[in-house]
Design an enzyme around this catalytic site. Structure first.
Site, PDB file in Angstrom:
ATOM      1  N   LYS A  10       8.244 -45.721  93.457  1.00 45.12           N
ATOM      2  CA  LYS A  10       9.046 -46.916  93.887  1.00 45.12           C
ATOM      3  C   LYS A  10      10.455 -46.414  93.990  1.00 45.12           C
ATOM      4  CE  LYS A  10       5.733 -50.623  92.563  1.00 45.12           C
ATOM      5  NZ  LYS A  10       5.767 -51.905  92.234  1.00 45.12           N
ATOM      6  N   TYR A  50       2.038 -55.670 100.958  1.00 45.71           N
ATOM      7  CA  TYR A  50       1.948 -56.618  99.871  1.00 45.71           C
ATOM      8  C   TYR A  50       1.507 -58.101 100.422  1.00 45.71           C
ATOM      9  CZ  TYR A  50       3.857 -53.274  96.319  1.00 45.71           C
ATOM     10  OH  TYR A  50       4.155 -52.544  95.447  1.00 45.71           O
ATOM     11  N   PHE A  58       7.069 -64.045  93.247  1.00 48.74           N
ATOM     12  CA  PHE A  58       7.917 -62.891  93.281  1.00 48.74           C
ATOM     13  C   PHE A  58       7.710 -62.119  94.698  1.00 48.74           C
ATOM     14  CE2 PHE A  58       3.621 -61.912  91.413  1.00 48.74           C
ATOM     15  CZ  PHE A  58       3.145 -60.950  92.235  1.00 48.74           C
ATOM     16  N   ARG A  86      -4.393 -45.683  87.066  1.00 44.58           N
ATOM     17  CA  ARG A  86      -3.890 -47.054  86.514  1.00 44.58           C
ATOM     18  C   ARG A  86      -3.604 -46.676  85.075  1.00 44.58           C
ATOM     19  NH1 ARG A  86      -4.065 -51.183  89.405  1.00 44.58           N
ATOM     20  NH2 ARG A  86      -4.199 -52.725  87.979  1.00 44.58           N
ATOM     21  N   THR A  92       1.666 -53.332  84.362  1.00 49.56           N
ATOM     22  CA  THR A  92       2.507 -53.726  85.499  1.00 49.56           C
ATOM     23  C   THR A  92       4.100 -54.040  84.751  1.00 49.56           C
ATOM     24  OG1 THR A  92       0.830 -54.792  86.662  1.00 49.56           O
ATOM     25  CG2 THR A  92       3.030 -55.578  87.294  1.00 49.56           C
ATOM     26  N   ARG A 103       5.092 -46.087  83.319  1.00 48.90           N
ATOM     27  CA  ARG A 103       5.882 -47.138  83.082  1.00 48.90           C
ATOM     28  C   ARG A 103       6.761 -47.633  81.913  1.00 48.90           C
ATOM     29  NH1 ARG A 103       1.467 -50.686  86.483  1.00 48.90           N
ATOM     30  NH2 ARG A 103       2.564 -50.461  88.604  1.00 48.90           N
ATOM     31  N   ASN A 113       9.370 -51.206  88.454  1.00 51.04           N
ATOM     32  CA  ASN A 113       8.552 -50.789  87.760  1.00 51.04           C
ATOM     33  C   ASN A 113       7.874 -49.414  88.053  1.00 51.04           C
ATOM     34  OD1 ASN A 113       6.785 -51.711  89.822  1.00 51.04           O
ATOM     35  ND2 ASN A 113       5.270 -52.765  88.348  1.00 51.04           N
ATOM     36  N   HIS A 116       3.455 -47.803  91.998  1.00 56.52           N
ATOM     37  CA  HIS A 116       2.271 -48.860  92.336  1.00 56.52           C
ATOM     38  C   HIS A 116       1.015 -47.901  92.444  1.00 56.52           C
ATOM     39  CE1 HIS A 116      -0.299 -51.500  94.660  1.00 56.52           C
ATOM     40  NE2 HIS A 116      -0.626 -50.572  95.216  1.00 56.52           N
ATOM     41  N   GLU A 127      -5.543 -49.453 101.203  1.00 49.50           N
ATOM     42  CA  GLU A 127      -4.122 -48.993 101.052  1.00 49.50           C
ATOM     43  C   GLU A 127      -3.969 -47.585 101.657  1.00 49.50           C
ATOM     44  OE1 GLU A 127      -3.094 -51.819  97.175  1.00 49.50           O
ATOM     45  OE2 GLU A 127      -2.910 -49.782  97.183  1.00 49.50           O
TER      46      GLU A 127
END
Ligand code: CMP
Length: 141
Positions: A10, A50, A58, A86, A92, A103, A113, A116, A127
């Site tokens: 990100k 998203y 959010f 993950r 998250t 993270r 964060n 993704h 995705e």
């Protein structure tokens, strides 16, 4: 089983210049980059990506953040790639993320964060197709 998952580094992590540090974690865990693209997402692209979160409180902040700077988008391939990725990312919310996760080490807040990752095999396929054509995915040499 050999799986693929979508990973996005990100804008906060790109700004911190830690693309390579994050790639190193993927590689050390046995995940291979099979496609990659750096992009500054448009609002429409971020909203579409998203879309499942459209009704969440959010959502607006998430979209604003995701278009605040360039992102690095990649497809990772490996055994159990979705869960492995993950695990590498951590929770998250970086405050809940286990020590040593991406993270915990690079994220500042639940919004900024750092990364993704797809949450399941079915979402990974959707995705990946959002950002890459089948011909963009490189088979192992
Ligand atoms: P990501 O995995 O990219 O998916 C949606 C993003 O929304 C999530 O990471 C967070 O950065 C952001 N977000 C902000 N607030 C929340 C929240 N309360 N729950 C889940 N995601 C949130």
């Amino acid at each position: 089983a050999l799986q693929r998952t979508l990973s996005i580094i990100k804008p906060d992590a790109v700004a911190k210049n830690v693309i390579g540090a994050i790639y190193q974690r993927f590689e050390q865990a046995g995940l291979r980059v099979v496609a990659a693209r750096m992009r500054h997402l448009s609002r429409a692209e971020a909203e579409g990506f998203y879309a499942v979160h459209r009704e969440r409180p959010f959502f607006k902040a998430l979209v604003e953040f995701m278009i605040s700077g360039p992102v690095m988008i990649q497809v990772l391939e490996g055994e159990h790639a979705v869960q492995k990725h993950r695990d590498l990312m951590g929770a998250t919310d970086p405050k809940q993320a286990a020590p040593g996760t991406i993270r915990a080490d690079f994220a500042d807040s639940i919004d900024a964060n750092a990364v993704h990752g797809s949450d399941a095999d079915e979402t990974a396929a959707v995705e990946i197709a959002y950002f890459f054509a089948g011909t963009d995915l490189c088979a192992r040499a």
